[in-house]
Write a protein that holds these residues in place. Structure first.
Motif, PDB file in Angstrom:
ATOM      1  N   ALA A  82      -6.669   1.890   5.067  1.00  7.31           N
ATOM      2  CA  ALA A  82      -5.389   1.176   5.011  1.00  7.31           C
ATOM      3  C   ALA A  82      -5.449  -0.098   5.837  1.00  7.31           C
ATOM      4  O   ALA A  82      -4.983  -1.164   5.400  1.00  7.31           O
ATOM      5  CB  ALA A  82      -4.258   2.082   5.498  1.00  7.31           C
TER       6      ALA A  82
ATOM      7  N   ASP B  65       0.837  -1.200   0.000  1.00  9.94           N
ATOM      8  CA  ASP B  65       0.000   0.000   0.000  1.00  9.94           C
ATOM      9  C   ASP B  65       0.875   1.255   0.000  1.00  9.94           C
ATOM     10  O   ASP B  65       0.592   2.239  -0.696  1.00  9.94           O
ATOM     11  CB  ASP B  65      -0.910  -0.026   1.231  1.00  9.94           C
ATOM     12  CG  ASP B  65      -2.056   0.963   1.154  1.00  9.94           C
ATOM     13  OD1 ASP B  65      -2.175   1.669   0.142  1.00  9.94           O
ATOM     14  OD2 ASP B  65      -2.841   1.019   2.121  1.00  9.94           O
TER      15      ASP B  65
ATOM     16  N   PRO C  28      -3.336   0.432  -3.144  1.00 11.57           N
ATOM     17  CA  PRO C  28      -1.987   0.124  -3.639  1.00 11.57           C
ATOM     18  C   PRO C  28      -1.911   0.342  -5.142  1.00 11.57           C
ATOM     19  O   PRO C  28      -2.908   0.653  -5.790  1.00 11.57           O
ATOM     20  CB  PRO C  28      -1.822  -1.360  -3.274  1.00 11.57           C
ATOM     21  CG  PRO C  28      -3.228  -1.893  -3.285  1.00 11.57           C
ATOM     22  CD  PRO C  28      -4.085  -0.776  -2.767  1.00 11.57           C
TER      23      PRO C  28
END
Length: 274
Positions: free
Chosen positions: A234, A181, A191
């Protein structure tokens, strides 16, 4: 005039160095994988990473070559007295390289060091809130991925995650998903994808499932995904990556569009491995 010529020569040498750097890296890697995979490493794989035995033979071979390159290029640092040996290196490298199979890869190009603690470690972060008050956030972690070229892992949790390959929890997969990522900049759950047109569908599917997980957490509803994935996009990407590799059948059945996105990204279809 002489100094100008010297500067010109140095400039040409620097340009040549930069241009040929990828080729030199590929040459070094080919040389590394031309050596046989050490027998003792094979024993470590079978002992510490049972997931390896469920993989197709071609991917087993590919993973072993990736492990060789990873161990050759990355520095492992023992913390709080832990000794770095082949068992530590191979166990971590095997799980980290699982995310690189079938993909054009620079082997986590930003990553320089893996710091290994015996068990969970404590981090303290200084933060300033909107009113200017400074406070310290103290956390106990089993892993952490930094944007400055480091991954930190608990050896105890690394072993636990490797020994239970189908429970959907794996700290190494989690932290190295963050590394992927972070290759696009700050970790944000997006990503680097194969083409620019892929981002629209990626964003649509992952955003939808991220919001669904947040709703599950808010209503105390069970989910296939760990509640930590609801922290931010994330962490959601890292959490679903764990489940993609370790509980692929359940994920494909319950979240087919999400599974499809991850399968396209990782270029793998682990649903048929187990």
């Amino acid at each position: 005039m002489l100094s100008f010529i010297l500067m010109l020569i140095l400039g040409c040498v620097a340009i040549a160095w930069l241009v040929t750097s990828p080729q030199r890296a590929q040459y070094r890697r080919r040389k590394v994988v031309s050596s046989p995979f050490p027998t003792r490493w094979r024993h470590i794989l079978k002992k510490r990473f049972p997931y390896f035995l469920s993989m197709p033979a071609d991917l087993q071979l590919q993973l072993k070559k990736h492990i060789q390159v990873f161990i050759h290029e990355k520095e492992f640092v023992g913390c709080e007295g832990i000794q770095i040996n082949d068992e530590v290196k191979v166990t971590i490298a095997a799980q980290a390289c699982l995310l690189l199979l079938n993909r054009q890869t620079g082997f986590y190009p930003q990553l320089k060091q893996i710091l290994v603690y015996p068990s969970a470690f404590i981090t303290e972060n200084e933060q300033t809130d909107a009113s200017g008050v400074v406070w310290y956030n103290r956390r106990v972690l089993s892993g952490e991925s930094w944007e400055n070229g480091k991954v930190i892992l608990s050896w105890h949790d690394t072993l636990v995650g490797a020994a239970a390959p189908f429970d959907g929890n794996n700290v190494v997969i989690h932290e190295f998903a963050h590394q992927l990522d972070q290759e696009s900049g700050s970790a944000n759950g997006a990503p680097i994808l194969a083409t620019s047109k892929d981002y629209q569908q990626w964003s649509k599917v992952l955003s939808q499932e991220f919001e669904a997980l947040k709703h599950c957490v808010a209503t105390n509803t069970p989910s296939l995904f760990d509640n930590y994935g609801a922290t931010n996009p994330a962490e959601f990407f890292a959490v679903v990556s764990e489940v993609f590799f370790e509980q692929s059948q359940s994920m494909a059945a319950q979240y087919p569009e999400l599974y499809k996105q991850l399968s396209q990204f990782y270029r793998l279809d682990p649903i048929n491995w187990h």
